[in-house]
Design a protein around this motif. Structure first.
Motif: not given
Length: 570
Positions: A91, A166, A181, A184, A239-240, A242, A245, A261-262, A264
Motif C-alpha cells: 500500500g 489500521l 489506514d 495512506t 487484510q490489505r 492484493q 488475496s 494494493s492500498s 483493505w
C-alpha cells in the motif's frame, strides 16, 4: 637520462595536480573512503549536509550513501527491515533511498525528543452521548487510594480499536464503523450495520475484527427490574487488498482481487451467540474476552441474583474455535431452526464452570482480580492483579503486601499441565523489587534462563526465539516495573526497539505534593543519556483519556479527555 628525468618529473607533476584536485572537496574522495567518513556523522548532520552545495547534495543523496546511512543509523527501523527482506510495505509507493533516509531520520528525531511532528484528531461515538449505539462493559469496582489521593486502576474499553496501522472507529455522523489506514490516510467502510444493535466492545487482532454486541430490544425478563438482551460476537477478516488475496481463516480460502494494493478487504467470517440467554445492560454483569485468528475466549461474571443475596457470583470460562467461516447468523434465527451442523461454524471446544474454576484456583467470587485474557496457538492465559492500595466494593478484604500480578495458563482443549507464573513488586521512589523490572526487559528476547524466574516449569514454556515481551504466559510485570509508579499502558514496537510508556504515581515526595502522570519514549538503540525522553505534561491529557495507547515507531494513538481519538505522528 635527461628525457627520463623529464618523464619522471612530468609524472610527479601530474600526481601533485591530481592530489590538489582531490583536495578541493571531500565528496571527491574515492567512494569507499567517503562512505567510511560519513558514518561518523549523526543522522541529522547527514541530512543537513545535503544543503551545503550541489556536489554535497548529489553525494549525500546517492542511492549507495542513503542506503548505507539508513542501515547504519536505523538498522531496526521498519524501512531498513523492509529493504533487508527485499520487499516494500504493501500500500505504499516506491520511494528513493534518499527520501526514505530523510523520512526515517526525521521520525527518530521527533521520537527521541518525544515531540510530535503532527497531531491529528478524530471525533468518535462515545457512550456518554450515544448510549443507543454503545454500552461498554464496566470494569471492576476497584480503584487506587493512598491517604486522600485516588487514581483509576482499570479503565473502561474505548469505542475504537487499532492494529497493524489500521484504526477502526464509529463515526459520529451515522454511527457506522470506519477503517482508517494511518499510512495512506484513506478510509474504508466496515460491513457491520449498527442498526438495531448496541455495541459492547470492538477488538482488532491477528487480522480479525470482532464486534461484541447485543440487540436493543430486550429478549427475556430476569425479574421485575431486570431484562436481558441477546448478545453476539461477529467476526470479520481484515487484510490489505492484493492481486490475489484470500481469507485469513485457515479453514477456507476466499479469493479476492483488487487493482488497488492500498485498499483493505474487510469481509464477514462468522457470527455466534456468546450467552445462551443473554446479558443485561448494566454495570454489574461483566465479561472479558480475547481472540486470535483461530480462537475466541470469554470469561463471564454475573451476580447470582438470589433473593437472599448470599450466594457467590456465577462464573464461567469458554473457548470457541472460530476457524470455520459460516454464513449462518444466529441473530437472524431466534428459534434456531436454521442452525447448520456445529462443525460448519464457530463451536465451543472448552467450557469451565465455577466448579472447574474453583479447582484450578481461578474462581473470583466477590473480590475479582482478573485483568484480561490472552491466547496463543495452544493455550489460554488468565491475567490477575492485586494491589496493596486497592479500594472499592470489589477490592480484596485482605490486600497483599506487594503489588502482585499472576498468570494462569490452560490448554485450549483436553487436559494438560497448568502454567502458573507470579511476580510482585515493592519498594520506594528509588528502587523496585520486581525481578523483571526495567525498560529493556520489555524489548528483550526470552532464553532458557527466563524459566528460572517462574514458579512452575511446564511444557507451556515458549521456544527460545519467542519474544517474552509479547508472550502472554508471563505475568504482566510491566504494570509495576517502576514501582511505586504504575504503568497504565505501553506501546511496544519490539522489532524497532521502541517503546512508549505511560506511568502514573500519586505518592507524595519530599519537595512536591503531587507527582504528575508522565509519558516517556524509550529507544533501545539510543545513547544511554538520551534513552528516555518525556513528553510535555499536556500530552497525558491528549492520549490517556481511556488509559490505553497503541501504535508503533511511526505513531502513537490514544484518546483525549474530550473523547476524541488523538493520533500523534513522528
Amino acid at each position: 637520462m635527461a628525457v627520463d628525468l623529464a618523464g619522471r618529473n612530468g609524472h610527479a607533476a601530474s600526481c601533485s595536480s591530481s592530489a590538489a584536485t582531490l583536495a578541493k572537496d571531500f565528496t571527491d574522495l574515492p567512494q569507499d573512503v567517503f562512505l567510511l567518513i560519513i558514518t561518523y556523522l549523526s543522522s541529522r548532520d547527514s541530512v543537513a549536509c545535503r544543503r551545503i552545495s550541489r556536489a554535497w547534495h548529489d553525494a549525500f543523496t546517492s542511492e549507495h550513501a542513503s542506503l548505507l546511512l539508513l542501515r547504519w543509523h536505523f538498522p531496526r527501523s521498519r524501512e531498513a527491515r523492509t529493504l533487508g527482506s527485499g520487499s516494500k510495505s504493501p500500500g505504499t509507493r516506491r520511494e528513493s533511498a534518499a527520501a526514505l533516509f530523510a523520512k526515517v531520520a526525521r521520525r527518530y528525531h521527533h521520537l527521541r525528543q518525544a515531540k510530535p511532528r503532527l497531531v491529528e484528531k478524530i471525533d468518535v461515538v462515545q457512550e456518554t452521548t450515544h448510549r443507543d449505539l454503545y454500552r461498554g462493559v464496566a470494569p471492576w469496582d476497584r480503584f487506587l487510594r493512598w491517604n486522600d489521593n485516588k487514581a483509576v486502576f482499570q479503565y473502561s474499553d474505548p469505542t475504537w480499536c487499532m492494529d497493524d496501522g489500521l484504526l477502526i472507529y464509529p463515526s459520529v455522523d451515522d454511527g457506522q464503523y470506519v477503517a482508517y489506514d494511518l499510512e495512506t490516510q484513506r478510509r474504508f467502510h466496515v460491513p457491520f450495520s449498527s442498526r438495531g444493535k448496541i455495541v459492547r466492545r470492538v477488538r482488532l487482532a491477528c487480522a480479525v475484527l470482532i464486534v461484541e454486541w447485543c440487540e436493543r430490544e430486550p429478549y427475556h425478563r430476569l425479574n421485575e427490574r431486570e431484562v436481558v438482551h441477546r448478545t453476539f460476537a461477529t467476526a470479520y477478516d481484515v487484510q490489505r487488498a492484493q492481486s490475489r488475496s484470500s481469507s485469513r481463516s485457515p479453514k477456507l480460502a476466499i479469493v479476492r482481487s483488487s487493482s488497488d494494493s492500498s485498499a483493505w478487504n474487510i469481509f464477514f467470517r462468522s457470527e455466534w451467540r456468546i450467552h445462551f440467554l443473554g446479558l443485561p445492560l448494566n454495570a454489574t454483569d461483566r465479561f472479558f474476552s480475547t481472540h486470535s485468528n483461530t480462537h475466541y475466549a470469554l470469561y463471564i461474571w454475573q451476580p447470582h441474583r438470589s433473593p437472599w443475596g448470599d450466594d457467590d457470583p456465577i462464573e464461567q470460562l469458554a473457548v470457541w474455535n472460530i476457524s470455520f467461516p459460516s454464513a449462518y447468523k444466529p441473530s437472524l434465527d431466534p428459534t434456531g431452526t436454521k442452525r447448520p451442523d456445529a462443525d460448519l461454524g464457530p463451536s465451543v471446544i472448552r467450557r469451565l464452570t465455577w466448579r472447574e474454576l474453583e479447582t484450578i484456583g481461578l474462581r473470583q467470587r466477590h473480590t475479582p482480580a482478573i485483568r484480561d485474557l490472552a491466547l496463543d496457538e495452544n493455550n489460554i492465559y488468565i491475567h490477575e492483579e492485586e494491589h496493596r492500595w486497592l479500594a472499592g466494593t470489589q477490592s480484596s478484604i485482605f490486600p497483599p503486601r506487594h503489588h502482585t500480578v499472576r498468570c494462569t495458563g490452560l490448554p485450549l482443549v483436553g487436559f494438560g499441565p497448568i502454567w502458573y507464573d507470579e511476580c510482585c513488586a515493592d519498594g520506594d521512589v528509588h528502587m523496585s523489587f520486581c525481578p523483571r523490572s526495567g525498560s529493556a526487559a520489555g524489548l528483550s528476547f526470552a532464553d532458557e534462563t527466563d524459566a528460572d524466574t517462574n514458579k512452575t516449569t511446564t511444557s507451556i514454556l515458549p521456544s527460545p526465539s519467542y519474544n517474552k515481551s509479547i508472550w502472554p504466559g508471563y505475568a504482566p510485570c510491566w504494570r509495576h516495573e517502576e514501582f511505586p509508579y504504575l504503568t497504565v499502558s505501553d506501546m511496544k514496537d519490539v522489532l524497532a526497539g521502541v517503546r512508549v510508556v505511560a506511568r502514573q504515581c500519586f505518592m507524595v515526595e519530599a519537595l512536591s505534593v503531587f507527582v504528575m502522570p508522565r509519558i516517556s519514549v524509550e529507544d533501545e538503540d539510543a545513547d544511554d543519556e538520551n534513552a528516555e525522553a518525556r513528553f510535555a505534561d499536556e500530552m497525558w491529557t491528549e492520549l490517556m483519556g481511556k488509559g490505553r495507547i497503541y501504535g508503533d515507531e511511526r505513531w502513537v494513538v490514544g484518546e483525549d479527555a474530550e473523547g476524541r481519538i488523538t493520533i500523534v505522528r513522528f
